[in-house]
Design a protein around this motif. Structure first.
Motif, PDB file in Angstrom:
ATOM      1  N   ALA A  22     -27.760   9.554   7.263  1.00 59.43           N
ATOM      2  CA  ALA A  22     -29.119   9.019   7.081  1.00 59.43           C
ATOM      3  C   ALA A  22     -30.038   9.989   6.338  1.00 59.43           C
ATOM      4  O   ALA A  22     -31.184   9.654   6.051  1.00 59.43           O
ATOM      5  N   GLY A  23     -29.535  11.197   6.074  1.00 62.67           N
ATOM      6  CA  GLY A  23     -30.328  12.121   5.262  1.00 62.67           C
ATOM      7  C   GLY A  23     -30.803  13.379   5.962  1.00 62.67           C
ATOM      8  O   GLY A  23     -31.593  14.143   5.390  1.00 62.67           O
ATOM      9  N   ALA A  24     -30.341  13.620   7.194  1.00 62.75           N
ATOM     10  CA  ALA A  24     -30.765  14.841   7.888  1.00 62.75           C
ATOM     11  C   ALA A  24     -30.374  16.072   7.070  1.00 62.75           C
ATOM     12  O   ALA A  24     -29.287  16.118   6.490  1.00 62.75           O
ATOM     13  N   ASP A  25     -31.257  17.055   7.046  1.00 62.62           N
ATOM     14  CA  ASP A  25     -31.003  18.298   6.313  1.00 62.62           C
ATOM     15  C   ASP A  25     -30.164  19.278   7.119  1.00 62.62           C
ATOM     16  O   ASP A  25     -29.783  20.338   6.612  1.00 62.62           O
ATOM     17  N   GLY A  26     -29.935  18.935   8.378  1.00 65.23           N
ATOM     18  CA  GLY A  26     -29.135  19.830   9.208  1.00 65.23           C
ATOM     19  C   GLY A  26     -28.982  19.279  10.601  1.00 65.23           C
ATOM     20  O   GLY A  26     -29.497  18.208  10.942  1.00 65.23           O
ATOM     21  N   LEU A  27     -28.264  20.056  11.411  1.00 67.17           N
ATOM     22  CA  LEU A  27     -28.002  19.695  12.803  1.00 67.17           C
ATOM     23  C   LEU A  27     -28.244  20.922  13.658  1.00 67.17           C
ATOM     24  O   LEU A  27     -28.012  22.050  13.220  1.00 67.17           O
ATOM     25  N   ILE A  28     -28.702  20.698  14.889  1.00 66.99           N
ATOM     26  CA  ILE A  28     -28.737  21.780  15.868  1.00 66.99           C
ATOM     27  C   ILE A  28     -27.875  21.320  17.030  1.00 66.99           C
ATOM     28  O   ILE A  28     -28.089  20.248  17.601  1.00 66.99           O
ATOM     29  N   LEU A  29     -26.838  22.115  17.334  1.00 68.74           N
ATOM     30  CA  LEU A  29     -25.804  21.688  18.277  1.00 68.74           C
ATOM     31  C   LEU A  29     -25.615  22.706  19.388  1.00 68.74           C
ATOM     32  O   LEU A  29     -25.571  23.920  19.133  1.00 68.74           O
ATOM     33  N   GLU A  30     -25.470  22.216  20.612  1.00 73.80           N
ATOM     34  CA  GLU A  30     -25.174  23.110  21.729  1.00 73.80           C
ATOM     35  C   GLU A  30     -23.665  23.266  21.905  1.00 73.80           C
ATOM     36  O   GLU A  30     -22.928  22.285  21.959  1.00 73.80           O
ATOM     37  N   VAL A  31     -23.258  24.530  22.001  1.00 75.23           N
ATOM     38  CA  VAL A  31     -21.842  24.879  22.103  1.00 75.23           C
ATOM     39  C   VAL A  31     -21.715  25.937  23.188  1.00 75.23           C
ATOM     40  O   VAL A  31     -22.586  26.805  23.325  1.00 75.23           O
ATOM     41  N   HIS A  32     -20.644  25.856  23.975  1.00 72.67           N
ATOM     42  CA  HIS A  32     -20.459  26.820  25.079  1.00 72.67           C
ATOM     43  C   HIS A  32     -18.971  27.140  25.217  1.00 72.67           C
ATOM     44  O   HIS A  32     -18.131  26.245  25.058  1.00 72.67           O
ATOM     45  N   PRO A  33     -18.641  28.406  25.509  1.00 69.86           N
ATOM     46  CA  PRO A  33     -17.224  28.764  25.649  1.00 69.86           C
ATOM     47  C   PRO A  33     -16.564  28.063  26.840  1.00 69.86           C
ATOM     48  O   PRO A  33     -15.343  27.879  26.847  1.00 69.86           O
ATOM     49  N   ASP A  34     -17.359  27.660  27.822  1.00 69.35           N
ATOM     50  CA  ASP A  34     -16.833  27.023  29.029  1.00 69.35           C
ATOM     51  C   ASP A  34     -17.883  26.032  29.548  1.00 69.35           C
ATOM     52  O   ASP A  34     -18.583  26.302  30.529  1.00 69.35           O
ATOM     53  N   PRO A  35     -18.000  24.892  28.849  1.00 68.79           N
ATOM     54  CA  PRO A  35     -19.110  23.970  29.136  1.00 68.79           C
ATOM     55  C   PRO A  35     -19.198  23.540  30.603  1.00 68.79           C
ATOM     56  O   PRO A  35     -20.306  23.356  31.121  1.00 68.79           O
ATOM     57  N   GLU A  36     -18.054  23.428  31.277  1.00 71.04           N
ATOM     58  CA  GLU A  36     -18.069  22.976  32.679  1.00 71.04           C
ATOM     59  C   GLU A  36     -18.859  23.937  33.566  1.00 71.04           C
ATOM     60  O   GLU A  36     -19.358  23.551  34.617  1.00 71.04           O
ATOM     61  N   HIS A  37     -18.916  25.202  33.156  1.00 72.08           N
ATOM     62  CA  HIS A  37     -19.619  26.192  33.968  1.00 72.08           C
ATOM     63  C   HIS A  37     -20.930  26.669  33.346  1.00 72.08           C
ATOM     64  O   HIS A  37     -21.483  27.689  33.751  1.00 72.08           O
ATOM     65  N   ALA A  38     -21.420  25.934  32.363  1.00 68.27           N
ATOM     66  CA  ALA A  38     -22.678  26.325  31.723  1.00 68.27           C
ATOM     67  C   ALA A  38     -23.820  26.251  32.737  1.00 68.27           C
ATOM     68  O   ALA A  38     -23.826  25.400  33.624  1.00 68.27           O
ATOM     69  N   LEU A  39     -24.799  27.142  32.584  1.00 73.13           N
ATOM     70  CA  LEU A  39     -25.952  27.165  33.504  1.00 73.13           C
ATOM     71  C   LEU A  39     -26.993  26.114  33.134  1.00 73.13           C
ATOM     72  O   LEU A  39     -27.907  25.841  33.916  1.00 73.13           O
ATOM     73  N   SER A  40     -26.872  25.546  31.930  1.00 68.54           N
ATOM     74  CA  SER A  40     -27.724  24.408  31.573  1.00 68.54           C
ATOM     75  C   SER A  40     -27.037  23.575  30.500  1.00 68.54           C
ATOM     76  O   SER A  40     -26.326  24.109  29.649  1.00 68.54           O
ATOM     77  N   ASP A  41     -27.232  22.280  30.584  1.00 66.92           N
ATOM     78  CA  ASP A  41     -26.768  21.326  29.568  1.00 66.92           C
ATOM     79  C   ASP A  41     -25.266  21.374  29.267  1.00 66.92           C
ATOM     80  O   ASP A  41     -24.846  21.100  28.126  1.00 66.92           O
ATOM     81  N   GLY A  42     -24.463  21.641  30.274  1.00 67.68           N
ATOM     82  CA  GLY A  42     -23.006  21.666  30.090  1.00 67.68           C
ATOM     83  C   GLY A  42     -22.431  20.327  29.625  1.00 67.68           C
ATOM     84  O   GLY A  42     -21.522  20.287  28.802  1.00 67.68           O
ATOM     85  N   ALA A  43     -22.976  19.234  30.138  1.00 69.02           N
ATOM     86  CA  ALA A  43     -22.409  17.914  29.843  1.00 69.02           C
ATOM     87  C   ALA A  43     -22.515  17.541  28.362  1.00 69.02           C
ATOM     88  O   ALA A  43     -21.743  16.729  27.863  1.00 69.02           O
TER      89      ALA A  43
END
Ligand code: PEP
Ligand code: MN
Length: 255
Positions: free
Chosen positions: A201-222
């Motif tokens: 749609a024309g976005a100039d970029g993305l901001i993405l959450e990434v974690h080495p172990d998402p199941e144990h992330a302290l926030s936003d693991g899902a």
């Protein structure tokens, strides 16, 4: 961030530890991200949730930049901490909860750094553009708009990504606009398809959450991607970028 390129900002929701951050920063660098995100001051719904490492987190971000060369994007939550955050960060993020905190917008504008302005979760396009105007009016023209989903009646996903926002912001302003499908969907499995749609749609970029172990992330693991899923997103986003006549940005920051 801007015309003709797709810039990917990636990293954990929150800076949690030196190991977590360095592992992620190296992986993001190796997999083609051009900036590193990570919250040191976290706005949390409950005051009892993990609220970030604060200055210690900022120092870790600066160390990660020193090692990887990736510029840092991190949130500033209060007028009182603008100078502190600006000392370490390359891009100052205003979160959805502060998107119409007008005194904060004016103060952050004066820090002399590019601002990533998230859309308020209940902001209309007009309100969001006027929030940006608070920053522009203080003489800071380096504003990156960020669509991160809005609240609607729909509850199947965390938020509703407004794809209309991308071409609308392009039409109504000269500002670059990026998409945050992590907060926009709240669900790891939705992040890749929604990323592709936003870039198409024309976005100039993305901001993405990434974690080495998402199941144990302290926030936003899902909603956090594993490194492997991040690689897949990069590969397919590059194809969509090519299809719409853009290149993947793989170097340092210009807003
Ligand atoms: C974040 O980027 O981690 C964040 C808190 O985002 P938002 O303000 O969009 O909820
Ligand atoms: Mn988050």
């Amino acid at each position: 961030v801007g015309e003709g390129t797709v810039t990917v900002i990636a990293g954990p929701c929150a800076v949690e530890s030196p190991e977590q951050l360095m592992l992620t920063a190296r992986a993001m660098r190796a997999r083609g991200a051009s900036m590193l995100r990570g919250g040191a001051f976290k706005p949390r719904t409950s005051p009892y949730s993990f609220r970030g490492l604060e200055e210690e987190g900022l120092k870790l971000l600066a160390e990660a930049r020193a090692e990887t060369g990736l510029p840092i994007v991190t949130e500033v939550m209060s007028e009182a901490t603008v100078q502190l955050v600006a000392k370490y960060a390359d891009v100052l993020q205003i979160g959805t909860r502060n998107a119409q905190n007008f005194f904060l917008l004016e103060e952050v504008a004066l820090a002399g750094k590019p601002i990533l302005l998230k859309r308020g979760m209940s902001s209309s396009i007009q309100e969001w553009l006027l929030a940006a105007e608070y920053i522009l009016a203080k003489g800071n023209s380096n504003v990156i708009m960020c669509e991160r989903g809005i609240r609607t009646f729909e509850t199947a996903a965390r938020n509703t990504m407004d794809i209309n926002a991308i071409p609308l912001i392009k039409e109504l302003s000269h500002l670059p606009v990026v998409a945050d499908p992590s907060h926009g969907t709240g669900k790891r499995k939705l992040v890749e398809p929604v990323s592709l749609g936003m870039v198409a749609a024309g976005a100039d970029g993305l901001i993405l959450e990434v974690h080495p172990d998402p199941e144990h992330a302290l926030s936003d693991g899902a909603q956090s991607l594993t490194f492997d899923i991040f690689s897949s997103v990069m590969e397919n986003v590059a194809k969509v970028a090519a299809a719409v006549g853009k290149k993947m940005e793989r170097s340092a920051v210009t807003a």
